[in-house]
Write an enzyme that holds these catalytic residues in place. Sequence first.
Site, PDB file in Angstrom:
ATOM      1  N   GLU A 164       0.805  -1.228   0.000  1.00  0.00           N
ATOM      2  CA  GLU A 164       0.000   0.000   0.000  1.00  0.00           C
ATOM      3  C   GLU A 164       0.834   1.273   0.000  1.00  0.00           C
ATOM      4  O   GLU A 164       0.711   2.105   0.910  1.00  0.00           O
ATOM      5  CB  GLU A 164      -0.953   0.006   1.194  1.00  0.00           C
ATOM      6  CG  GLU A 164      -1.979  -1.106   1.162  1.00  0.00           C
ATOM      7  CD  GLU A 164      -3.059  -0.941   2.221  1.00  0.00           C
ATOM      8  OE1 GLU A 164      -2.976  -0.019   3.037  1.00  0.00           O
ATOM      9  OE2 GLU A 164      -4.010  -1.748   2.208  1.00  0.00           O
ATOM     10  N   GLU A 374      -4.946  -8.688   1.064  1.00  0.00           N
ATOM     11  CA  GLU A 374      -5.665  -8.378   2.302  1.00  0.00           C
ATOM     12  C   GLU A 374      -7.145  -8.186   2.006  1.00  0.00           C
ATOM     13  O   GLU A 374      -7.500  -7.551   1.007  1.00  0.00           O
ATOM     14  CB  GLU A 374      -5.171  -7.060   2.945  1.00  0.00           C
ATOM     15  CG  GLU A 374      -3.804  -7.129   3.566  1.00  0.00           C
ATOM     16  CD  GLU A 374      -3.366  -5.792   4.184  1.00  0.00           C
ATOM     17  OE1 GLU A 374      -4.229  -4.997   4.619  1.00  0.00           O
ATOM     18  OE2 GLU A 374      -2.149  -5.553   4.211  1.00  0.00           O
TER      19      GLU A 374
HETATM   20  C1  BGP Z   1      -4.123  -1.952   5.512  1.00  0.00           C
HETATM   21  C2  BGP Z   1      -2.731  -2.248   6.014  1.00  0.00           C
HETATM   22  C3  BGP Z   1      -2.679  -3.221   7.138  1.00  0.00           C
HETATM   23  C4  BGP Z   1      -3.840  -3.145   8.119  1.00  0.00           C
HETATM   24  C5  BGP Z   1      -5.175  -2.988   7.424  1.00  0.00           C
HETATM   25  C6  BGP Z   1      -6.327  -2.680   8.345  1.00  0.00           C
HETATM   26  O1  BGP Z   1      -4.158  -0.650   5.063  1.00  0.00           O
HETATM   27  O2  BGP Z   1      -1.933  -2.744   4.972  1.00  0.00           O
HETATM   28  O3  BGP Z   1      -1.429  -3.111   7.744  1.00  0.00           O
HETATM   29  O4  BGP Z   1      -3.610  -2.284   9.126  1.00  0.00           O
HETATM   30  O5  BGP Z   1      -5.135  -1.983   6.440  1.00  0.00           O
HETATM   31  O6  BGP Z   1      -6.346  -1.323   8.640  1.00  0.00           O
HETATM   32  P1  BGP Z   1      -6.668  -0.753  10.059  1.00  0.00           P
HETATM   33  O7  BGP Z   1      -5.704  -1.411  10.976  1.00  0.00           O
HETATM   34  O8  BGP Z   1      -6.469   0.710   9.944  1.00  0.00           O
HETATM   35  O9  BGP Z   1      -8.076  -1.108  10.350  1.00  0.00           O
END
Ligand code: BGP
Length: 471
Positions: A164, A374
């Site tokens: 990301e 993800e």
């Molecule tokens: C993505 C990232 C992750 C994780 C996920 C969930 O942007 O790659 O590392 O954190 O989001 O986001 P959050 O923890 O803000 O809910």
Amino acid sequence: MGFKKDFLWGSASAAYQIEGAYNEAGKGPSIWDLWAHIPGKTFEGTNGDIACNHYYRFKEDVALMKEMGLKTYRFSISWPRIIPKGTGEINQEGIDFYSALIDELIANDIVPMVTLYHWDLPQTLQDDYRGWESRRVIKDFVSYSKVCFENFSDRVSHWIVMNEPNIFTSLAYMLKVHPPGIQDEAVYLKAFHHTVLAHAYTVLAFKEAGYKGMIGSSIAYTPSYAATNQTQDLRAKEMFDATGSLWFLDSYYKGEYPIDAVNYYKKKGVLPEISRADLEIMAKAASLCDFIGINYYQTATVASNPEDGVGFGEMNTSGKKGTQSESGVPGLYKQVRNENLEYTDWDWAIDPNGLKYGLEILKDRYHLPIVISENGLGAYDLMTEEGTIEDDYRIDFLRKHILACESAIENGVELIAYCTWSFTDLLSWLNGFKKRYGFVYIDFESGSLERTKKKSYEWYKKVITSNGEEV
Ligand code: BGP
């Protein structure tokens, strides 16, 4: 039709969010180690000093993956654990740790999927030349990547260079909520361009050395809808995409930036220097990538926004539903609530159909296999008095997204992997430990960090055993 026999059912994590041991075993400090220690920067001051203590408990975690039947586990390597000062001396203990983790996964029939950069830049590089703001980072990043390839590519066949880059640069250089916490559009675009080049030179290095395996990067992908069928909203959606998804995806996977957005930024005087040599390297790397990685959480619904309209809004990091305000770019677009969709407690739109829609756009535009690196639901999970976690809402969320994947595959999308975020509960960068995503509950409250399987754990196990038949 449907999921192929060798489909990679997986789950993901990132070093800073699970490892802990932040100042042990020879590791150098990362920008996150310092940032999270500054009062007021993260939710209730939470940090990754200990996190899930995965550094010491990884065997227990891999045993849980094995029992579930996980086919692939995506994790990130912490650059400052491997090269404490970002460049120069290598920390053998760091190499040994990832080597042991990789061996453990392979011994348990789990394919390691390695992310090279999941946001934890060595602090020294931030201090020396302001990290991603400088072109110097490209060379250092490629050297670090080569160390990883040299040490692990005999056993690792799936590489994700960047995680990301669009999110970390915008949160760091526009919204001021990630380190170094500044607001400057020109710097944001420059830093992003440096991630593109770091990725591109890394892909070239990997291919030139003749390593076997697949390489790509993961972009946070937010497909969008126009709020109405009026011209101004359709135009707003186009600019949202041009300065958003297409800016990020085209630069990585076509080797060019979308012209509408280039003209827009040029007019504003914030376009970074993009040389002919840069474009050549970008195009070459784009032609060599083996897959597109995407992280999918939600869609955006976009409307026009007047010159005096809304700018950056409040982010909901508290988990109090409805506290996220409208946000946008004055004169360009704004994001509005989609009345057709449900939202999570953190105001993220739940939209499985948006995933199918997005996958089909990617297929038509980039003609590459796709890895979903993800996808998941952040929620408050409560442990019952009997010690169970009944996360039916997560099962429902994942089921619908898996069905969306299946239907995209039936329409010709070549999806090779699906990784949920996340395997165990872990630290959310800005939302603390309460926003949980895992199949495995971790007791952060008492500090025991005891692992307990949630209801979704048994459910995903069945999904994997039946190769997506039983959802
Ligand atoms: C993505 C990232 C992750 C994780 C996920 C969930 O942007 O790659 O590392 O954190 O989001 O986001 P959050 O923890 O803000 O809910």
